[in-house]
Motif scaffolding. Structure first.
Motif, PDB file in Angstrom:
ATOM      1  N   ALA A 100       0.837  -1.198   0.000  1.00  0.00           N
ATOM      2  CA  ALA A 100       0.000   0.000   0.000  1.00  0.00           C
ATOM      3  C   ALA A 100       0.868   1.243   0.000  1.00  0.00           C
ATOM      4  O   ALA A 100       1.972   1.254   0.543  1.00  0.00           O
ATOM      5  N   LYS A 101       0.345   2.273  -0.630  1.00  0.00           N
ATOM      6  CA  LYS A 101       0.995   3.575  -0.660  1.00  0.00           C
ATOM      7  C   LYS A 101      -0.092   4.605  -0.396  1.00  0.00           C
ATOM      8  O   LYS A 101      -1.174   4.530  -0.966  1.00  0.00           O
ATOM      9  N   GLN A 102       0.214   5.557   0.456  1.00  0.00           N
ATOM     10  CA  GLN A 102      -0.747   6.592   0.811  1.00  0.00           C
ATOM     11  C   GLN A 102      -0.148   7.960   0.493  1.00  0.00           C
ATOM     12  O   GLN A 102       1.020   8.204   0.771  1.00  0.00           O
ATOM     13  N   VAL A 103      -0.965   8.825  -0.102  1.00  0.00           N
ATOM     14  CA  VAL A 103      -0.518  10.168  -0.471  1.00  0.00           C
ATOM     15  C   VAL A 103      -1.551  11.169   0.021  1.00  0.00           C
ATOM     16  O   VAL A 103      -2.756  10.979  -0.184  1.00  0.00           O
ATOM     17  N   TYR A 108      -8.049  15.826   0.034  1.00  0.00           N
ATOM     18  CA  TYR A 108      -8.353  14.413   0.185  1.00  0.00           C
ATOM     19  C   TYR A 108      -7.086  13.607   0.410  1.00  0.00           C
ATOM     20  O   TYR A 108      -5.979  14.089   0.195  1.00  0.00           O
ATOM     21  N   MET A 109      -7.280  12.369   0.841  1.00  0.00           N
ATOM     22  CA  MET A 109      -6.188  11.424   1.001  1.00  0.00           C
ATOM     23  C   MET A 109      -6.408  10.292  -0.006  1.00  0.00           C
ATOM     24  O   MET A 109      -7.543   9.870  -0.234  1.00  0.00           O
ATOM     25  N   LEU A 110      -5.326   9.817  -0.585  1.00  0.00           N
ATOM     26  CA  LEU A 110      -5.377   8.749  -1.571  1.00  0.00           C
ATOM     27  C   LEU A 110      -4.570   7.569  -1.045  1.00  0.00           C
ATOM     28  O   LEU A 110      -3.432   7.744  -0.604  1.00  0.00           O
ATOM     29  N   LYS A 111      -5.166   6.385  -1.097  1.00  0.00           N
ATOM     30  CA  LYS A 111      -4.453   5.173  -0.712  1.00  0.00           C
ATOM     31  C   LYS A 111      -4.617   4.158  -1.836  1.00  0.00           C
ATOM     32  O   LYS A 111      -5.736   3.865  -2.252  1.00  0.00           O
ATOM     33  N   VAL A 112      -3.489   3.652  -2.325  1.00  0.00           N
ATOM     34  CA  VAL A 112      -3.504   2.632  -3.363  1.00  0.00           C
ATOM     35  C   VAL A 112      -2.997   1.335  -2.734  1.00  0.00           C
ATOM     36  O   VAL A 112      -1.903   1.301  -2.166  1.00  0.00           O
ATOM     37  N   THR A 113      -3.800   0.286  -2.833  1.00  0.00           N
ATOM     38  CA  THR A 113      -3.440  -1.015  -2.270  1.00  0.00           C
ATOM     39  C   THR A 113      -3.468  -2.049  -3.384  1.00  0.00           C
ATOM     40  O   THR A 113      -4.458  -2.158  -4.106  1.00  0.00           O
ATOM     41  N   GLU A 114      -2.374  -2.798  -3.508  1.00  0.00           N
ATOM     42  CA  GLU A 114      -2.272  -3.851  -4.519  1.00  0.00           C
ATOM     43  C   GLU A 114      -2.213  -5.204  -3.841  1.00  0.00           C
ATOM     44  O   GLU A 114      -1.573  -5.353  -2.792  1.00  0.00           O
ATOM     45  N   GLU A 120      -7.949 -18.364 -12.083  1.00  0.00           N
ATOM     46  CA  GLU A 120      -7.818 -19.613 -12.832  1.00  0.00           C
ATOM     47  C   GLU A 120      -6.366 -20.069 -12.867  1.00  0.00           C
ATOM     48  O   GLU A 120      -5.865 -20.551 -13.883  1.00  0.00           O
ATOM     49  N   GLY A 121      -5.653 -19.871 -11.747  1.00  0.00           N
ATOM     50  CA  GLY A 121      -4.278 -20.321 -11.608  1.00  0.00           C
ATOM     51  C   GLY A 121      -3.231 -19.448 -12.271  1.00  0.00           C
ATOM     52  O   GLY A 121      -2.045 -19.750 -12.202  1.00  0.00           O
ATOM     53  N   LYS A 122      -3.652 -18.367 -12.902  1.00  0.00           N
ATOM     54  CA  LYS A 122      -2.717 -17.470 -13.587  1.00  0.00           C
ATOM     55  C   LYS A 122      -2.719 -16.115 -12.902  1.00  0.00           C
ATOM     56  O   LYS A 122      -3.727 -15.716 -12.307  1.00  0.00           O
ATOM     57  N   PRO A 123      -1.627 -15.362 -13.004  1.00  0.00           N
ATOM     58  CA  PRO A 123      -1.594 -14.032 -12.375  1.00  0.00           C
ATOM     59  C   PRO A 123      -2.719 -13.136 -12.880  1.00  0.00           C
ATOM     60  O   PRO A 123      -3.124 -13.206 -14.044  1.00  0.00           O
ATOM     61  N   THR A 124      -3.235 -12.326 -11.988  1.00  0.00           N
ATOM     62  CA  THR A 124      -4.243 -11.321 -12.312  1.00  0.00           C
ATOM     63  C   THR A 124      -3.885 -10.044 -11.570  1.00  0.00           C
ATOM     64  O   THR A 124      -3.098 -10.071 -10.629  1.00  0.00           O
ATOM     65  N   VAL A 125      -4.433  -8.942 -11.994  1.00  0.00           N
ATOM     66  CA  VAL A 125      -4.138  -7.647 -11.388  1.00  0.00           C
ATOM     67  C   VAL A 125      -5.332  -7.243 -10.530  1.00  0.00           C
ATOM     68  O   VAL A 125      -6.457  -7.168 -11.025  1.00  0.00           O
ATOM     69  N   LEU A 126      -5.079  -6.989  -9.258  1.00  0.00           N
ATOM     70  CA  LEU A 126      -6.134  -6.631  -8.319  1.00  0.00           C
ATOM     71  C   LEU A 126      -5.626  -5.492  -7.440  1.00  0.00           C
ATOM     72  O   LEU A 126      -4.614  -5.636  -6.754  1.00  0.00           O
ATOM     73  N   ARG A 127      -6.313  -4.342  -7.511  1.00  0.00           N
ATOM     74  CA  ARG A 127      -5.896  -3.199  -6.688  1.00  0.00           C
ATOM     75  C   ARG A 127      -7.098  -2.346  -6.327  1.00  0.00           C
ATOM     76  O   ARG A 127      -8.143  -2.412  -6.977  1.00  0.00           O
ATOM     77  N   TYR A 128      -6.913  -1.580  -5.271  1.00  0.00           N
ATOM     78  CA  TYR A 128      -7.936  -0.654  -4.798  1.00  0.00           C
ATOM     79  C   TYR A 128      -7.324   0.727  -4.666  1.00  0.00           C
ATOM     80  O   TYR A 128      -6.191   0.868  -4.225  1.00  0.00           O
ATOM     81  N   ILE A 129      -8.093   1.721  -5.033  1.00  0.00           N
ATOM     82  CA  ILE A 129      -7.723   3.120  -4.809  1.00  0.00           C
ATOM     83  C   ILE A 129      -8.824   3.714  -3.946  1.00  0.00           C
ATOM     84  O   ILE A 129      -9.986   3.745  -4.342  1.00  0.00           O
TER      85      ILE A 129
END
Length: 173
Positions: A100-103, A108-114, A120-129
């Motif tokens: 996580a990174k917070q700015v 406002y405050m921004l937090k990005v969490t990965e 299905e057994g393969k890498p996927t991209v999952l993140r929240y802002i």
């Protein structure tokens, strides 16, 4: 060398600093209605649908999904629990510790969490802002992002335009 994830984190922080203008081939979509609405510019080719707390935006080929949901602080854990249940039902598995990174910004405050994850057994991209206004009484916004690695790269420019328009909406308040 900057990885795609690091590029996204830097891009997300920069996107919320920049005042991006609307794209010529984009539609304006309201995320948070009311007296001081928050709207974003979505590429015309992307599909938009309303959901319980906001909107879902996805590419025509279903390679990238964005959920933009406004909430009150007391609703945050419920919102995360709903997402965790959805991803579990879809077969997404978190396979490591989040980063996580917070700015802080003036209004406002921004937090990005990965989350390192697989689908299905393969890498996927999952993140929240998470965008949390500093003014009392304003709703927070959670931007959830799920994409295939190929879709993450292919639609990076479009995603950045969406985030730039979101930054402009918050900066313009």
């Amino acid at each position: 060398m900057i990885t795609g994830r690091a590029t996204f984190l830097v891009g997300a922080a920069l996107a919320l600093l920049l005042l991006g203008g609307p794209s010529a081939s984009a539609k304006r979509v309201t995320v948070v209605p009311g007296d001081r609405p928050i709207a974003i510019d979505v590429p015309d080719a992307w599909k938009v649908s309303e959901i319980k707390r906001g909107i879902q935006v996805r590419t025509a080929d279903d390679e990238v999904y964005l959920w933009l949901e406004n909430y009150r602080p007391a609703q945050f854990q419920t919102l995360l629990d709903e997402h965790n249940a959805y991803f579990k039902d879809q077969g997404v598995k978190v396979v490591g510790a989040e980063t996580a990174k917070q700015v802080e910004f003036p209004t406002y405050m921004l937090k990005v969490t990965e989350y390192p994850a697989t689908y299905e057994g393969k890498p996927t991209v999952l993140r929240y802002i998470s965008v949390v206004p500093k003014a009392e009484g304003e709703r927070s916004l959670l931007v959830s992002y799920w994409a295939s690695p190929a879709g993450d790269k292919k639609y990076d420019g479009d995603t950045q335009k969406i985030l730039n328009s979101l930054a402009a909406a918050y900066d313009g308040k």
